[in-house]
Design a protein around this motif. Structure first.
Motif, PDB file in Angstrom:
ATOM      1  N   GLU A 104       0.705  -1.323  -0.297  1.00  0.00           N
ATOM      2  CA  GLU A 104      -0.275  -0.036  -0.381  1.00  0.00           C
ATOM      3  C   GLU A 104       0.813   1.391   0.235  1.00  0.00           C
ATOM      4  OE1 GLU A 104      -3.004  -0.336   3.397  1.00  0.00           O
ATOM      5  OE2 GLU A 104      -3.514  -1.912   2.646  1.00  0.00           O
ATOM      6  N   GLU A 105       2.002   1.200   0.506  1.00  0.00           N
ATOM      7  CA  GLU A 105       2.922   2.543   0.787  1.00  0.00           C
ATOM      8  C   GLU A 105       3.533   2.566  -0.743  1.00  0.00           C
ATOM      9  OE1 GLU A 105       5.489   1.936   3.877  1.00  0.00           O
ATOM     10  OE2 GLU A 105       3.912   1.371   5.397  1.00  0.00           O
TER      11      GLU A 105
ATOM     12  N   TRP B 164       3.413   6.515  -3.710  1.00  0.00           N
ATOM     13  CA  TRP B 164       3.800   7.204  -4.673  1.00  0.00           C
ATOM     14  C   TRP B 164       4.199   6.602  -5.709  1.00  0.00           C
ATOM     15  CZ3 TRP B 164       4.747  11.873  -3.459  1.00  0.00           C
ATOM     16  CH2 TRP B 164       3.950  12.590  -1.986  1.00  0.00           C
ATOM     17  N   PRO B 165       3.059   6.378  -6.808  1.00  0.00           N
ATOM     18  CA  PRO B 165       3.946   5.902  -8.392  1.00  0.00           C
ATOM     19  C   PRO B 165       4.353   6.571  -9.585  1.00  0.00           C
ATOM     20  CG  PRO B 165       1.321   6.488  -8.599  1.00  0.00           C
ATOM     21  CD  PRO B 165       1.724   6.907  -6.812  1.00  0.00           C
ATOM     22  N   ASN B 166       5.724   6.131  -9.969  1.00  0.00           N
ATOM     23  CA  ASN B 166       6.868   7.042 -10.205  1.00  0.00           C
ATOM     24  C   ASN B 166       7.511   7.408 -10.030  1.00  0.00           C
ATOM     25  OD1 ASN B 166       4.810   5.691 -13.139  1.00  0.00           O
ATOM     26  ND2 ASN B 166       4.113   7.029 -13.093  1.00  0.00           N
ATOM     27  N   GLU B 167       7.707   6.783  -8.273  1.00  0.00           N
ATOM     28  CA  GLU B 167       8.386   7.602  -7.437  1.00  0.00           C
ATOM     29  C   GLU B 167       9.755   8.004  -8.560  1.00  0.00           C
ATOM     30  OE1 GLU B 167      10.331   8.266  -2.931  1.00  0.00           O
ATOM     31  OE2 GLU B 167       8.963   5.982  -4.041  1.00  0.00           O
TER      32      GLU B 167
END
Length: 114
Positions: free
Chosen positions: A48-49, A53-56
């Motif tokens: 979940e974490e 932040w997708p595409n970090e």
């Protein structure tokens, strides 16, 4: 440090009441969901974490490129960096350079002998 926290909270409540309210609602929802999910595995929480932040990595790379470009642009406009123009590249034969060196050595030795 507690004074700073109190100051920021007070300013936030005075000037951004809608934001504070929505933040408190989300915080309350997260607390409710976290209590109900205590039985789940810790691996599920890590995913979940990660999804938060997708595409970090992409964002970090783009931010680095942007920052570098901005700094180089400033350095160029302020004169810290000077781009050399009209560079002439010549490819000389090494034999010619050696012959010129020998001629220079011979002329120097003639001047010393005189």
């Amino acid at each position: 440090c507690s004074n700073l926290v109190k100051f920021v909270v007070r300013i936030s409540q005075n000037y951004f009441p809608k934001v504070v309210k929505s933040f408190e609602e989300k915080k309350q929802e997260q607390q409710n969901t976290s209590q109900s999910q205590q039985n789940n595995n810790s691996a599920d929480k890590e995913t979940e974490e990660d999804d938060a932040w997708p595409n970090e990595t992409r964002n970090k790379i783009l931010a680095g490129i942007f920052a570098t470009t901005a700094m180089l642009g400033y350095a160029y406009t302020s004169g810290l960096i000077d781009v050399v123009r009209n560079i002439e590249i010549r490819v000389d034969d090494d034999d010619e350079e050696y012959e010129d060196y020998e001629e220079d050595q011979e002329s120097e030795s003639q001047h010393v002998d005189d």
